[in-house]
Design an enzyme around this catalytic site. Sequence first.
Site, mmCIF file in Angstrom:
data_model
loop_
_atom_site.group_PDB
_atom_site.id
_atom_site.type_symbol
_atom_site.label_atom_id
_atom_site.label_comp_id
_atom_site.label_asym_id
_atom_site.label_seq_id
_atom_site.Cartn_x
_atom_site.Cartn_y
_atom_site.Cartn_z
ATOM 1 N N ASP A 245 0.844 -1.194 0.000
ATOM 2 C CA ASP A 245 0.000 0.000 0.000
ATOM 3 C C ASP A 245 0.876 1.240 0.000
ATOM 4 O OD1 ASP A 245 0.676 0.469 2.799
ATOM 5 O OD2 ASP A 245 -0.547 -1.320 3.142
ATOM 6 N N LYS A 267 -4.065 2.459 0.585
ATOM 7 C CA LYS A 267 -5.115 3.040 1.413
ATOM 8 C C LYS A 267 -4.747 4.487 1.653
ATOM 9 C CE LYS A 267 -5.355 -0.695 4.421
ATOM 10 N NZ LYS A 267 -5.374 -1.046 5.812
ATOM 11 N N MET A 380 -1.426 8.510 12.651
ATOM 12 C CA MET A 380 -2.635 8.920 11.933
ATOM 13 C C MET A 380 -3.336 10.084 12.638
ATOM 14 S SD MET A 380 -4.057 5.135 10.930
ATOM 15 C CE MET A 380 -3.564 4.269 12.401
ATOM 16 N N GLY A 409 8.953 10.615 7.803
ATOM 17 C CA GLY A 409 10.104 10.279 8.625
ATOM 18 C C GLY A 409 11.034 9.279 7.955
HETATM 19 N N1 SAH Z 1 2.361 -0.148 10.909
HETATM 20 C C1 SAH Z 1 2.832 1.190 10.773
HETATM 21 C C2 SAH Z 1 1.772 2.221 11.086
HETATM 22 C C3 SAH Z 1 0.607 2.187 10.169
HETATM 23 S S1 SAH Z 1 -0.566 3.419 10.547
HETATM 24 C C4 SAH Z 1 4.072 1.388 11.646
HETATM 25 O O1 SAH Z 1 4.383 0.527 12.470
HETATM 26 O O2 SAH Z 1 4.739 2.418 11.496
HETATM 27 C C5 SAH Z 1 -0.106 4.696 9.463
HETATM 28 C C6 SAH Z 1 0.505 5.863 10.206
HETATM 29 O O3 SAH Z 1 1.827 5.581 10.566
HETATM 30 C C7 SAH Z 1 0.591 7.115 9.392
HETATM 31 O O4 SAH Z 1 -0.634 7.804 9.365
HETATM 32 C C8 SAH Z 1 1.630 7.885 10.173
HETATM 33 O O5 SAH Z 1 1.080 8.439 11.325
HETATM 34 C C9 SAH Z 1 2.565 6.787 10.608
HETATM 35 N N2 SAH Z 1 3.723 6.674 9.713
HETATM 36 C C10 SAH Z 1 4.090 5.607 8.999
HETATM 37 N N3 SAH Z 1 5.223 5.842 8.324
HETATM 38 C C11 SAH Z 1 5.596 7.083 8.637
HETATM 39 C C12 SAH Z 1 6.685 7.921 8.259
HETATM 40 N N4 SAH Z 1 7.636 7.492 7.418
HETATM 41 N N5 SAH Z 1 6.760 9.158 8.767
HETATM 42 C C13 SAH Z 1 5.819 9.614 9.616
HETATM 43 N N6 SAH Z 1 4.764 8.877 9.991
HETATM 44 C C14 SAH Z 1 4.648 7.621 9.512
#
Ligand code: SAH
Length: 458
Positions: A245, A267, A380, A409
């Site tokens: 995704d 998504k 999120m 990030g």
């Molecule tokens: N399973 C993932 C999270 C999925 S929920 C994990 O463990 O990181 C999706 C959320 O993760 C995004 O809305 C954001 O808040 C965060 N996220 C994921 N990758 C990110 C990134 N590179 N930089 C900042 N936030 C990130």
Amino acid sequence: MDFLPIFANVKNKLCLVVGGGSVGARKAGVLLDAGAKVRVVAPEIGAELAQQPGIEAVVGRFEERHLNGVTLIIAATNDRAVNRQVSELAQARNIPVNVVDDPELCSFIMPAILDRSPLMVAFSSGGASPVLTRMMRGKLETVIPQNYSKLAAFAERFREEVKRRVTNPAKRRIFWENVFEGVVSEKVLTGDEASAEAMLQQMLQNEDNIQRGEVYLVGAGPGDPDLLTFRALRLMQKADVVVYDNLVSKPIVEMTRRDAERIFVGKKRDDHTLPQEEINLLLVRLAKEGKRVLRLKGGDPFIFGRGGEEIETLAAEGIAFQVVPGITAASGVASYAGIPLTHRDHAQSCMFVTGHLKDGTMNLDWDALARPRQTVVVYMGLHGLDTLCAELIKHGLPDTTPIAIVQHGTQPTQRVITGTLATLPAIAEREKPQAPTLIIVGGVVTLREKLAWFHPQT
Ligand code: SAH
């Protein structure tokens, strides 16, 4: 292809090394390792080399008669005239000859090797760049760990039996792939060969049970491909289908097997390309077609990743799967943005929460979040930023509490926007950070200024 790569059997054959210096000694050592008998010719030969079993030390200058009875030759003197003479005489007799660091005089070259006997990897750049060759070996060293020799030896032990019992060659290949990529090999690698053997025997019971379809639920980390685990990378290069995704960064998707089918089930907030239930069923269907399915997820599959739901469906359908943890956004973002999440001066605990709005409201335990000496990481959360700041203040956090939004990030487009609970909503309105973003609340955010020198990219 400039050279034909082959592995020569020199067991009990006489090989010649001309030159008794450190290079000659090293080459003699390699030949001994491969089971050869080694004649070393040099005006001076150190006792340590001369006395090794298998070494015939000939003290003196090289002469043509030293070639008699010899299968293979390595010249390692520091005198080019001697090296040339050895090379010419050897080639006149069609004996393979290598002159160290002098490709022109060689009829064969020696590769860099990664020795996991009986598994052996040889590298060569055909003399173009020995340094590059060595670096590649360094890389592979981590992908093919030391204990792979155990695995290769284990496979060798059962090779004939498996051949006898699994007669269909295609099935046999799948059988071995399952062995090497599944629990059996994990057992061998950790030294539990008895369990490994029992499992292998069970897999051999019924040829019909040999099927390949399985799912790897793999955490791809927050974006920088350097943050992948070795296991993630191994599975990425093995899968037939990749289901991903838009949280998975492009460079990481690019690292999956070239010829794998790629299915995007992206998504976006409020714009679900495929509902979760359909993703679950898609994984089941692909695995039942016998495919090795890589479900690549951003961060860690079990942290706000709905990985649990995906494997529930797989388990219910009896499909083999493995879960590979990844670096979750909070960890990746924190280190790349210079925010130590639980620095003792500021925090005793750290909470990960989701700020996903349901029906426009954020249903969080505000009292628990608004505690002092605590870091709160909100996944999120951007759309609920105003609510988040207002509720935290309302539930007792000072409005001067530091807060950061980190966009993308660990990626080249990473951006960190900081403020306080009072000021950040307006700042964010102006700066318009792009998803995905992570929000970090707490005193630890101030440390970023101190530590920023370490993170020139942000
Ligand atoms: N399973 C993932 C999270 C999925 S929920 C994990 O463990 O990181 C999706 C959320 O993760 C995004 O809305 C954001 O808040 C965060 N996220 C994921 N990758 C990110 C990134 N590179 N930089 C900042 N936030 C990130």
